[in-house]
Design a protein around this motif. Structure first.
Motif, PDB file in Angstrom:
ATOM      1  N   GLY A  25     -86.974 -17.452 -81.398  1.00 21.24           N
ATOM      2  CA  GLY A  25     -87.575 -17.515 -79.903  1.00 21.24           C
ATOM      3  C   GLY A  25     -87.323 -15.807 -79.337  1.00 21.24           C
ATOM      4  N   LEU A  26     -86.290 -15.103 -79.779  1.00 21.62           N
ATOM      5  CA  LEU A  26     -86.046 -13.806 -79.349  1.00 21.62           C
ATOM      6  C   LEU A  26     -87.087 -12.708 -80.111  1.00 21.62           C
ATOM      7  N   ARG A  27     -87.497 -13.206 -81.368  1.00 23.14           N
ATOM      8  CA  ARG A  27     -88.281 -12.281 -81.862  1.00 23.14           C
ATOM      9  C   ARG A  27     -89.782 -12.447 -81.224  1.00 23.14           C
ATOM     10  N   ALA A  28     -89.987 -13.559 -80.863  1.00 17.71           N
ATOM     11  CA  ALA A  28     -91.488 -13.948 -80.117  1.00 17.71           C
ATOM     12  C   ALA A  28     -91.332 -12.980 -79.036  1.00 17.71           C
ATOM     13  N   ALA A  29     -90.111 -13.156 -78.203  1.00 14.39           N
ATOM     14  CA  ALA A  29     -89.952 -12.252 -76.927  1.00 14.39           C
ATOM     15  C   ALA A  29     -90.225 -10.754 -76.887  1.00 14.39           C
ATOM     16  N   ASN A  30     -89.453 -10.403 -78.061  1.00 19.14           N
ATOM     17  CA  ASN A  30     -89.542  -8.894 -78.521  1.00 19.14           C
ATOM     18  C   ASN A  30     -90.808  -8.540 -78.812  1.00 19.14           C
ATOM     19  N   GLU A  31     -91.478  -9.226 -79.654  1.00 16.25           N
ATOM     20  CA  GLU A  31     -92.901  -8.742 -79.965  1.00 16.25           C
ATOM     21  C   GLU A  31     -93.661  -8.618 -79.002  1.00 16.25           C
ATOM     22  N   ARG A  33     -93.074  -7.182 -76.297  1.00  8.37           N
ATOM     23  CA  ARG A  33     -93.048  -5.537 -75.695  1.00  8.37           C
ATOM     24  C   ARG A  33     -93.109  -4.542 -77.192  1.00  8.37           C
ATOM     25  N   GLY A  34     -93.546  -5.234 -78.137  1.00  8.52           N
ATOM     26  CA  GLY A  34     -93.674  -4.195 -79.663  1.00  8.52           C
ATOM     27  C   GLY A  34     -92.502  -4.055 -80.339  1.00  8.52           C
ATOM     28  N   ASP A  35     -91.559  -4.561 -80.208  1.00  5.11           N
ATOM     29  CA  ASP A  35     -90.494  -4.419 -80.963  1.00  5.11           C
ATOM     30  C   ASP A  35     -90.219  -5.835 -82.041  1.00  5.11           C
ATOM     31  N   ASP A  36     -90.392  -5.673 -83.258  1.00  2.81           N
ATOM     32  CA  ASP A  36     -90.594  -6.406 -84.296  1.00  2.81           C
ATOM     33  C   ASP A  36     -89.201  -6.951 -84.866  1.00  2.81           C
ATOM     34  N   HIS A  37     -88.206  -7.499 -84.043  1.00  3.76           N
ATOM     35  CA  HIS A  37     -87.093  -7.911 -84.578  1.00  3.76           C
ATOM     36  C   HIS A  37     -86.687  -9.105 -83.679  1.00  3.76           C
ATOM     37  N   GLY A  38     -85.861  -9.870 -84.251  1.00  8.66           N
ATOM     38  CA  GLY A  38     -85.281 -11.302 -83.504  1.00  8.66           C
ATOM     39  C   GLY A  38     -83.631 -11.164 -83.226  1.00  8.66           C
ATOM     40  N   VAL A  39     -83.049  -9.804 -83.425  1.00  6.29           N
ATOM     41  CA  VAL A  39     -81.615 -10.144 -83.125  1.00  6.29           C
ATOM     42  C   VAL A  39     -81.195  -9.462 -82.062  1.00  6.29           C
ATOM     43  N   ASN A  40     -80.242 -10.274 -81.600  1.00  9.38           N
ATOM     44  CA  ASN A  40     -79.647 -10.135 -80.172  1.00  9.38           C
ATOM     45  C   ASN A  40     -79.056  -8.682 -80.533  1.00  9.38           C
ATOM     46  N   LEU A  41     -78.984  -7.728 -79.492  1.00 11.73           N
ATOM     47  CA  LEU A  41     -78.344  -6.497 -79.428  1.00 11.73           C
ATOM     48  C   LEU A  41     -76.851  -6.513 -79.651  1.00 11.73           C
ATOM     49  N   THR A  42     -76.276  -7.346 -78.991  1.00 18.97           N
ATOM     50  CA  THR A  42     -74.692  -7.376 -78.920  1.00 18.97           C
ATOM     51  C   THR A  42     -74.344  -7.693 -80.359  1.00 18.97           C
ATOM     52  N   ARG A  43     -75.193  -8.559 -80.814  1.00 15.09           N
ATOM     53  CA  ARG A  43     -74.487  -9.001 -82.453  1.00 15.09           C
ATOM     54  C   ARG A  43     -74.971  -7.875 -83.379  1.00 15.09           C
TER      55      ARG A  43
END
Length: 234
Positions: A25-31, A33-43
């Motif tokens: 789900g995070l990957r879909a949201a990031n993509e 914006r052009g960011d092809d990853h799905g890892v929470n930035l805190t983690r």
């Protein structure tokens, strides 16, 4: 999955940890914006923190991670690297191959702004024909408006912004707008001109801004920050 207290300093181990943290789900949201990853930035920051190496080997390992080309892995690399160990040519090559917005932002903010070559990079990048590279140059200009304005010709920068910002590509326009706001906030003698340029060009005037957030429209941004600074001074 919780991030391990210590991660083996190998590309494979770091990427396995990142894969375990992947959130579709995070990957879909990031993509979007052009960011092809799905890892929470805190983690993701915790992954970098879990790599235990002395300074020099840590930087060398960061270079290995960067070479993978993977966005999440490159973000870890930017957290591990030593900015002062990169040469001008290395940083120039890195900015030119960076297209994910988050990697671009971290490369500029965490590395280029801390580089002893900042001024050389600013001069080279600002006039580049690649809008991503030029945007990085203007981000460095904004940084210097706050930190070392004596190295800049602020009036000349306002001339350039007035002539070019309205028709600049989106990412470059955003960075130039940041510089316009910075000049207006930091320089009372140039504030009226900065406000007038922003009002005339109307760049980001209708940008959707959540409640209780400051608009990126330069006149509104300048006025709000000046107000806050004056309140703090009282």
């Amino acid at each position: 999955m919780a991030t391990a207290v210590t991660i083996e300093p190998t590309v494979e181990a770091v990427q396995a940890e990142l894969l375990a943290l992947e959130d579709p789900g995070l990957r879909a949201a990031n993509e979007k914006r052009g960011d092809d990853h799905g890892v929470n930035l805190t983690r993701l920051r915790a992954v970098a923190k879990a790599v235990k190496l002395p300074l020099a080997p840590r930087h060398e390992f960061a270079v290995e991670l960067w070479a993978t080309g993977d966005t999440a892995t490159r973000l870890v690399a930017l957290l591990l690297c030593s900015p002062k160990r990169f040469g001008v040519d290395e940083l120039d090559a890195m900015i030119r191959e960076t297209r994910a917005p988050k990697v671009h932002a971290w490369l500029v903010n965490y590395v280029a702004k801390k580089s002893p070559h900042l001024e050389a990079l600013r001069s080279a990048w600002t006039e580049d024909s690649d809008q991503w590279v030029a945007a990085a140059g203007w981000d460095l200009i904004s940084h210097q408006v706050y930190r070392r304005p004596e190295v800049l010709d602020l009036s000349s920068l306002l001339d350039t912004i007035e002539a070019q910002m309205r028709d600049a590509p989106k990412d470059l326009q955003w960075s130039m707008n940041n510089t316009l706001a910075a000049i207006g906030i930091e320089n009372p003698d140039l504030r009226d001109r900065a406000l007038a340029i922003g009002e005339r060009l109307e760049v980001l005037k209708d940008y959707p801004t959540p409640p209780n957030c400051t608009s990126p429209f330069a006149p509104a941004w300048i006025s709000e920050m000046v107000r806050r600074n004056e309140e703090q001074a009282d």
